[in-house]
Motif scaffolding. Sequence first.
Motif, mmCIF file in Angstrom:
data_model
loop_
_atom_site.group_PDB
_atom_site.id
_atom_site.type_symbol
_atom_site.label_atom_id
_atom_site.label_comp_id
_atom_site.label_asym_id
_atom_site.label_seq_id
_atom_site.Cartn_x
_atom_site.Cartn_y
_atom_site.Cartn_z
ATOM 1 N N PHE A 5 47.750 43.198 35.212
ATOM 2 C CA PHE A 5 47.378 41.684 35.454
ATOM 3 C C PHE A 5 46.932 41.477 36.758
ATOM 4 C CE2 PHE A 5 49.127 37.594 37.150
ATOM 5 C CZ PHE A 5 48.813 36.872 36.286
ATOM 6 N N GLY A 6 45.815 40.704 37.187
ATOM 7 C CA GLY A 6 45.381 40.667 38.324
ATOM 8 C C GLY A 6 44.685 39.302 38.713
ATOM 9 N N LEU A 7 44.334 38.906 39.734
ATOM 10 C CA LEU A 7 43.759 37.617 40.287
ATOM 11 C C LEU A 7 43.051 37.737 41.412
ATOM 12 C CD1 LEU A 7 46.200 35.724 42.717
ATOM 13 C CD2 LEU A 7 47.323 37.643 41.058
ATOM 14 N N VAL A 8 42.088 36.893 41.196
ATOM 15 C CA VAL A 8 41.166 36.909 42.485
ATOM 16 C C VAL A 8 41.058 35.587 42.966
ATOM 17 C CG1 VAL A 8 38.530 36.668 43.092
ATOM 18 C CG2 VAL A 8 39.279 38.227 41.317
ATOM 19 N N GLY A 39 54.777 48.028 42.035
ATOM 20 C CA GLY A 39 54.096 47.588 41.102
ATOM 21 C C GLY A 39 52.695 47.000 41.429
ATOM 22 N N THR A 40 52.496 46.597 42.806
ATOM 23 C CA THR A 40 51.360 46.183 43.238
ATOM 24 C C THR A 40 50.196 47.344 43.446
ATOM 25 O OG1 THR A 40 52.388 44.196 44.155
ATOM 26 C CG2 THR A 40 50.036 44.926 45.162
ATOM 27 N N LEU A 41 49.290 47.330 42.422
ATOM 28 C CA LEU A 41 48.516 48.737 42.485
ATOM 29 C C LEU A 41 47.332 48.352 43.399
ATOM 30 C CD1 LEU A 41 48.370 48.928 38.564
ATOM 31 C CD2 LEU A 41 49.932 49.890 40.253
ATOM 32 N N THR A 42 46.773 47.034 43.607
ATOM 33 C CA THR A 42 45.723 46.922 44.365
ATOM 34 C C THR A 42 45.790 45.309 44.998
ATOM 35 O OG1 THR A 42 44.215 48.270 43.146
ATOM 36 C CG2 THR A 42 43.279 46.805 44.740
ATOM 37 N N TYR A 43 45.809 45.451 46.365
ATOM 38 C CA TYR A 43 45.758 44.196 46.997
ATOM 39 C C TYR A 43 45.002 44.365 48.176
ATOM 40 C CZ TYR A 43 47.991 40.037 48.822
ATOM 41 O OH TYR A 43 48.457 38.680 49.323
ATOM 42 N N VAL A 44 43.723 43.882 48.014
ATOM 43 C CA VAL A 44 42.540 43.907 49.146
ATOM 44 C C VAL A 44 42.070 42.602 49.576
ATOM 45 C CG1 VAL A 44 40.274 45.071 49.463
ATOM 46 C CG2 VAL A 44 41.977 46.105 48.002
ATOM 47 N N SER A 45 41.907 42.464 50.656
ATOM 48 C CA SER A 45 41.038 41.348 51.297
ATOM 49 C C SER A 45 39.842 41.682 51.538
ATOM 50 C CB SER A 45 42.084 40.528 52.606
ATOM 51 O OG SER A 45 41.406 39.516 53.074
ATOM 52 N N HIS A 46 38.742 40.763 51.588
ATOM 53 C CA HIS A 46 37.343 40.587 51.663
ATOM 54 C C HIS A 46 36.716 39.856 52.364
ATOM 55 C CE1 HIS A 46 37.377 43.981 48.303
ATOM 56 N NE2 HIS A 46 38.185 43.250 47.796
ATOM 57 N N VAL A 47 35.695 39.814 53.301
ATOM 58 C CA VAL A 47 34.851 39.040 53.683
ATOM 59 C C VAL A 47 33.587 38.990 52.929
ATOM 60 C CG1 VAL A 47 33.912 37.861 55.837
ATOM 61 C CG2 VAL A 47 36.132 39.019 56.032
ATOM 62 N N PRO A 48 33.142 38.109 52.160
ATOM 63 C CA PRO A 48 31.983 37.963 51.668
ATOM 64 C C PRO A 48 30.803 38.097 52.774
ATOM 65 C CG PRO A 48 33.326 36.486 50.585
ATOM 66 C CD PRO A 48 34.003 36.824 51.920
ATOM 67 N N GLU A 49 29.853 38.723 52.359
ATOM 68 C CA GLU A 49 28.646 38.939 53.412
ATOM 69 C C GLU A 49 27.977 37.303 53.543
ATOM 70 O OE1 GLU A 49 25.482 41.717 52.816
ATOM 71 O OE2 GLU A 49 26.889 43.204 51.946
ATOM 72 N N GLY A 50 27.896 37.111 54.805
ATOM 73 C CA GLY A 50 27.116 35.838 55.355
ATOM 74 C C GLY A 50 28.149 34.577 55.096
ATOM 75 N N GLU A 51 29.569 34.940 54.850
ATOM 76 C CA GLU A 51 30.515 33.774 54.664
ATOM 77 C C GLU A 51 31.627 34.148 55.632
ATOM 78 O OE1 GLU A 51 30.877 31.929 50.555
ATOM 79 O OE2 GLU A 51 30.186 33.902 50.292
ATOM 80 N N LEU A 60 45.688 43.510 41.872
ATOM 81 C CA LEU A 60 46.017 43.966 40.594
ATOM 82 C C LEU A 60 47.327 44.636 40.553
ATOM 83 C CD1 LEU A 60 44.832 44.961 37.833
ATOM 84 C CD2 LEU A 60 44.286 47.033 38.932
ATOM 85 N N TYR A 61 48.143 44.192 39.488
ATOM 86 C CA TYR A 61 49.471 44.530 39.273
ATOM 87 C C TYR A 61 49.583 45.210 37.953
ATOM 88 C CZ TYR A 61 49.626 40.929 43.001
ATOM 89 O OH TYR A 61 49.739 40.262 43.921
ATOM 90 N N ALA A 62 50.599 45.969 38.069
ATOM 91 C CA ALA A 62 51.035 46.777 36.782
ATOM 92 C C ALA A 62 51.336 45.982 35.642
ATOM 93 C CB ALA A 62 52.328 47.448 37.046
ATOM 94 N N ASP A 63 51.837 44.724 35.739
ATOM 95 C CA ASP A 63 52.164 44.036 34.637
ATOM 96 C C ASP A 63 52.416 42.646 35.261
ATOM 97 O OD1 ASP A 63 54.759 44.224 35.551
ATOM 98 O OD2 ASP A 63 55.059 45.975 33.847
ATOM 99 N N ARG A 64 52.536 41.740 34.453
ATOM 100 C CA ARG A 64 52.814 40.153 34.860
ATOM 101 C C ARG A 64 54.321 40.143 35.713
ATOM 102 N NH1 ARG A 64 51.123 34.695 34.738
ATOM 103 N NH2 ARG A 64 52.520 33.700 35.947
ATOM 104 N N ALA A 65 55.027 40.921 35.336
ATOM 105 C CA ALA A 65 56.587 41.203 35.876
ATOM 106 C C ALA A 65 56.265 41.659 37.365
ATOM 107 C CB ALA A 65 57.341 42.140 35.185
ATOM 108 N N ALA A 66 55.435 42.590 37.515
ATOM 109 C CA ALA A 66 55.037 43.128 39.061
ATOM 110 C C ALA A 66 54.574 41.900 39.806
ATOM 111 C CB ALA A 66 54.086 44.527 38.838
ATOM 112 N N VAL A 92 41.797 30.060 42.676
ATOM 113 C CA VAL A 92 42.608 31.142 42.153
ATOM 114 C C VAL A 92 42.208 31.436 40.709
ATOM 115 C CG1 VAL A 92 44.891 32.149 41.608
ATOM 116 C CG2 VAL A 92 44.450 30.490 43.556
ATOM 117 N N THR A 93 41.861 32.526 40.348
ATOM 118 C CA THR A 93 41.327 33.059 38.919
ATOM 119 C C THR A 93 42.347 33.950 38.638
ATOM 120 O OG1 THR A 93 39.039 32.406 39.504
ATOM 121 C CG2 THR A 93 39.557 33.903 37.460
#
Length: 106
Positions: A5-8, A39-51, A60-66, A92-93
């Motif tokens: 389960f993930g989100l952007v 259960g939190t597999l990936t948690y990354v903050s980005h700065v988009p180029e030019g913004e 990204l989480y192992a599942d919705r429970a995580a 949020v997506t």
Amino acid sequence: MSEGFGLVVRFTLHDEDAAAAFDELCASTLEGIKAAEPGTLTYVSHVPEGEPLVRVFYELYADRAAFDTHEDQPHTKHFLAERAKYLAGVEVTFLDVIGGKVATQP
């Protein structure tokens, strides 16, 4: 991949001072995530180029429970309560995994 389960999240910040304070808030929140959320597999903050006033999180989480466990942590609750004063907007997506490659820990 049937699980996962993930989100952007796209945050738009008020100004450079807000961006700096938001980045500090994120750094302290990340310490809690690293220490207490297997259960939190990936948690990354980005700065988009030019913004320079935008931050994009990929989570990204192992599942919705995580994800639910993540949302219930004190450091996450603190982040959610504090972030609003720095934000001009947020989008949020939510993502359900249907396939892909996930790196494994050594």
